[in-house]
Each structure stands twice: as C-alpha cells, then as structure tokens.
Design a protein around this motif. Structure first.
Motif, mmCIF file in Angstrom:
data_model
loop_
_atom_site.group_PDB
_atom_site.id
_atom_site.type_symbol
_atom_site.label_atom_id
_atom_site.label_comp_id
_atom_site.label_asym_id
_atom_site.label_seq_id
_atom_site.Cartn_x
_atom_site.Cartn_y
_atom_site.Cartn_z
ATOM 1 N N ASP A 11 6.464 4.769 -11.623
ATOM 2 C CA ASP A 11 6.821 4.190 -10.331
ATOM 3 C C ASP A 11 5.664 4.391 -9.361
ATOM 4 O OD1 ASP A 11 7.016 6.848 -9.530
ATOM 5 O OD2 ASP A 11 9.214 6.867 -9.511
ATOM 6 N N THR A 12 5.885 4.111 -8.090
ATOM 7 C CA THR A 12 4.777 4.147 -7.133
ATOM 8 C C THR A 12 4.530 5.533 -6.541
ATOM 9 O OG1 THR A 12 6.332 3.453 -5.396
ATOM 10 C CG2 THR A 12 5.038 1.729 -6.472
ATOM 11 N N ALA A 13 5.301 6.513 -6.928
ATOM 12 C CA ALA A 13 5.122 7.861 -6.384
ATOM 13 C C ALA A 13 3.993 8.585 -7.111
ATOM 14 C CB ALA A 13 6.436 8.636 -6.481
ATOM 15 N N ASP A 14 3.743 9.820 -6.723
ATOM 16 C CA ASP A 14 2.622 10.582 -7.276
ATOM 17 C C ASP A 14 3.091 11.829 -8.032
ATOM 18 O OD1 ASP A 14 3.539 12.068 -5.182
ATOM 19 O OD2 ASP A 14 1.622 12.178 -4.112
ATOM 20 N N LYS A 15 4.302 11.769 -8.612
ATOM 21 C CA LYS A 15 4.850 12.927 -9.319
ATOM 22 C C LYS A 15 4.552 12.883 -10.823
ATOM 23 C CE LYS A 15 8.997 14.211 -8.079
ATOM 24 N NZ LYS A 15 10.452 14.191 -7.783
ATOM 25 N N ASP A 16 3.801 11.898 -11.259
ATOM 26 C CA ASP A 16 3.660 11.642 -12.698
ATOM 27 C C ASP A 16 2.267 11.904 -13.241
ATOM 28 O OD1 ASP A 16 2.309 9.589 -11.489
ATOM 29 O OD2 ASP A 16 3.528 7.983 -12.332
ATOM 30 N N GLU A 17 1.467 12.699 -12.557
ATOM 31 C CA GLU A 17 0.090 12.903 -13.018
ATOM 32 C C GLU A 17 0.054 13.466 -14.432
ATOM 33 O OE1 GLU A 17 -4.067 15.108 -11.684
ATOM 34 O OE2 GLU A 17 -2.459 14.779 -10.233
ATOM 35 N N GLN A 18 0.941 14.432 -14.735
ATOM 36 C CA GLN A 18 0.968 15.000 -16.079
ATOM 37 C C GLN A 18 1.400 13.952 -17.101
ATOM 38 O OE1 GLN A 18 0.091 18.315 -17.193
ATOM 39 N NE2 GLN A 18 0.098 17.015 -19.026
ATOM 40 N N PHE A 19 2.400 13.139 -16.756
ATOM 41 C CA PHE A 19 2.857 12.098 -17.672
ATOM 42 C C PHE A 19 1.743 11.097 -17.959
ATOM 43 C CE2 PHE A 19 4.950 7.813 -18.072
ATOM 44 C CZ PHE A 19 5.298 7.951 -19.407
ATOM 45 N N VAL A 20 0.992 10.716 -16.933
ATOM 46 C CA VAL A 20 -0.116 9.780 -17.135
ATOM 47 C C VAL A 20 -1.122 10.372 -18.124
ATOM 48 C CG1 VAL A 20 -2.100 8.676 -16.020
ATOM 49 C CG2 VAL A 20 0.146 8.628 -14.909
ATOM 50 N N GLN A 21 -1.459 11.647 -17.963
ATOM 51 C CA GLN A 21 -2.390 12.281 -18.886
ATOM 52 C C GLN A 21 -1.797 12.359 -20.300
ATOM 53 O OE1 GLN A 21 -5.434 12.932 -18.167
ATOM 54 N NE2 GLN A 21 -5.310 12.593 -15.965
ATOM 55 N N ASP A 22 -0.503 12.666 -20.388
ATOM 56 C CA ASP A 22 0.149 12.734 -21.698
ATOM 57 C C ASP A 22 0.095 11.383 -22.403
ATOM 58 O OD1 ASP A 22 0.771 15.343 -21.061
ATOM 59 O OD2 ASP A 22 2.866 14.920 -20.541
ATOM 60 N N VAL A 23 0.343 10.318 -21.663
ATOM 61 C CA VAL A 23 0.353 8.976 -22.250
ATOM 62 C C VAL A 23 -1.042 8.561 -22.696
ATOM 63 C CG1 VAL A 23 0.670 6.534 -21.701
ATOM 64 C CG2 VAL A 23 2.414 8.177 -21.051
ATOM 65 N N LEU A 24 -2.041 8.889 -21.894
ATOM 66 C CA LEU A 24 -3.416 8.557 -22.271
ATOM 67 C C LEU A 24 -3.801 9.243 -23.582
ATOM 68 C CD1 LEU A 24 -5.158 8.745 -18.776
ATOM 69 C CD2 LEU A 24 -4.802 6.681 -20.162
ATOM 70 N N ARG A 25 -3.429 10.502 -23.729
ATOM 71 C CA ARG A 25 -3.706 11.222 -24.977
ATOM 72 C C ARG A 25 -2.924 10.621 -26.148
ATOM 73 N NH1 ARG A 25 -3.440 15.989 -21.651
ATOM 74 N NH2 ARG A 25 -1.283 16.288 -22.323
ATOM 75 N N PHE A 26 -1.680 10.247 -25.891
ATOM 76 C CA PHE A 26 -0.833 9.667 -26.936
ATOM 77 C C PHE A 26 -1.435 8.354 -27.442
ATOM 78 C CE2 PHE A 26 2.734 7.256 -28.616
ATOM 79 C CZ PHE A 26 3.484 8.210 -29.293
ATOM 80 N N ALA A 27 -1.873 7.501 -26.528
ATOM 81 C CA ALA A 27 -2.461 6.219 -26.916
ATOM 82 C C ALA A 27 -3.774 6.422 -27.660
ATOM 83 C CB ALA A 27 -2.676 5.349 -25.676
#
Length: 274
Positions: A11-27
């Motif tokens: 979403d547009t909030a800034d609570k997902d920095e860890q999730f973004v990093q997790d997804v980048l590693r997963f991909a």
C-alpha cells in the motif's frame, strides 16, 4: 515449474520496508521477474466507513502515492523489477487487483503489520483467491528464501486443499519431504477414504515426494490454524500450504475457520489457494 512472474502487493504507507526487502530476495532467489503493485485507494466516504480515514484531503493522498513510487524506485534498481500503481475507488480497486494477479505465477503479501490498513489487505487477498485463479503466498517478517525441500499441506480432502497442493507441487524441489497434516480426520467415502491422508500420500509418493501422514488434533488452547502451523513447524517444514475458504466467507467470519485464523500471517510462509 519454476516461478517466472511474481506480483507483490503493497500500500502507500511506509510500514513495509522489511517486506519489500524480503520480496526482492525472494524474486532474486527464484530468478523471477517482480512487479510491485501499489494499492492507492482514492479517498471516499465508502472507504472511510469501511477501512478508516486514510488521508484528510486529496492532496495528502497524492503526495503519499508519489512518495511510495519514489521509495520503491530507489529500492529496486533492477531491470527485472517493475512498479505499478492502481488508483481507484474502493468499489473497483479490489477487482482490479485480481485482474493483475492473473498475469503472475504467484502473488506475495507480507504479514498484516506491514500494511497501514489491514482490512484493505484482506479484501485484496480474498479477491485474488476467488477471482484470479492464482495462489497467494504470505511471507513472514524477515523471510530468507530457500528451496522448498520440505513442505506441509493442511489436508482435508477438499477441492481447495487439492488446488493448494497442486500449486505447491509446481515449485517444490524434486524429492522434497511432504507432511500431510490431517486435522481431526475421519474416514469418509466422500472425503478422506478409509484411512485419512493415505490416498493423497500415495499420490505424492508416485510423484517422487517423501511423504508422511501426520494426524493432528486441536487442543483446547489452540485454534485450527495454530494447530496446523505448530504441526508444520514441529517437523521442520519450510512452507505450509492450505486450501482457502472451504466454507463461505460469511460463515468463516461468523464461526471462524482456518483461513480466517491465518490470513494475518504466521512464522513460516503460508500458501493459500482456492
């Protein structure tokens, strides 16, 4: 089948920095193309009544969208990563999410705490499961990707569980361990057969998986979802696959159910299919 196209919903909030990093590693681990889909629900009285006020004025909403796009662009300096934004009214945005999901092998979500408005996350997951034909994978906080060489399936002999197992088999490692978690299973001619879990274990074994049937019971202090998670973790499974919404969403909302219990996330990756 290898994963080649992944869609991660934020979403547009800034609570997902860890999730973004997790997804980048997963991909990166899977060598897959990654698309971030930013949900920016246009403020409206309907949204405020359902999910709470996301922004006071439209100007704040516009700034939040631009800030999120900029932040993702800074984090994803990779030609194999794309950022898309859906800006629509509440009555249409969740349907649009399910359309975008059809063009990915799998849709990734973080735990509920990675989102500013968890009800909007839940609605997105539900629409993807019911309308896209694609599975949803919910990653735990700080997930480190690895080969799926040991998975568990919550097996209740339903169509939904069969679909979840099929999706898992497509990207599990060859010869992986497979734990068949049978929760309070009973013999039935229309379901489990004479020995709960045995038939699906034989099926998986013929595909080369090392299968074990693990009967589970629900303790007084655990819900069904927690019992399945505990059973999966107890024996070292790296992923738990589940059929989603075997009952209607309304029934699960009122009476409870495994999907409702676990949709917020768990300590291991959860794969849902419907």
């Amino acid at each position: 089948m290898a994963l080649k196209d992944l869609l991660a919903v934020v979403d547009t909030a800034d609570k997902d920095e860890q999730f973004v990093q997790d997804v980048l590693r997963f991909a990166e681990f899977h060598g897959a193309r990654l698309t971030f889909l930013v949900l920016s629900v246009i403020p409206s009285p309907d949204y405020v009544g359902t999910f709470g006020p996301p922004y006071i004025v439209l100007h704040d909403y516009t700034q939040a969208v631009e800030a999120k796009q900029k932040r993702l662009a800074e984090l994803t300096h990779d030609a194999n990563v794309e950022v898309r934004t859906i800006s629509e009214l509440p009555e249409t945005i969740f349907a649009s999410v399910s359309v975008q999901a059809r063009y990915a092998d799998m849709v990734l979500f973080g735990p509920s705490e990675a989102y500013e408005y968890p009800p909007a996350r839940r609605h997105s997951i539900e629409n993807i499961l019911f309308a896209s034909g694609r599975p949803v994978l919910i990653l735990p906080h700080g997930h480190v990707p690895h080969a799926v060489d040991h998975f568990a399936i919550g097996w209740n002999a339903t169509r939904e569980a069969t679909q979840a197992l099929r999706e898992t088999m497509l990207f599990a490692a060859a010869g992986a361990k497979a734990d068949i978690l049978v929760l309070d299973g009973r013999a039935s001619a229309k379901g489990h057969g004479s020995e709960p879990g045995a038939d699906i274990a034989h099926h998986l074994a013929r595909h080369g998986f090392e299968t074990t049937v693990r009967p589970l019971t629900v303790d007084d202090d655990l819900c069904q979802g927690d019992a399945l998670v505990r059973g999966a973790r107890q024996h070292g499974a790296r992923l738990l696959a589940l059929g989603a919404y075997g009952h209607s969403r309304l029934r699960e909302m009122i009476l409870g159910g495994v999907t409702r219990d676990l949709l917020d996330g768990a300590p291991l990756p959860l794969l849902f299919a419907h």
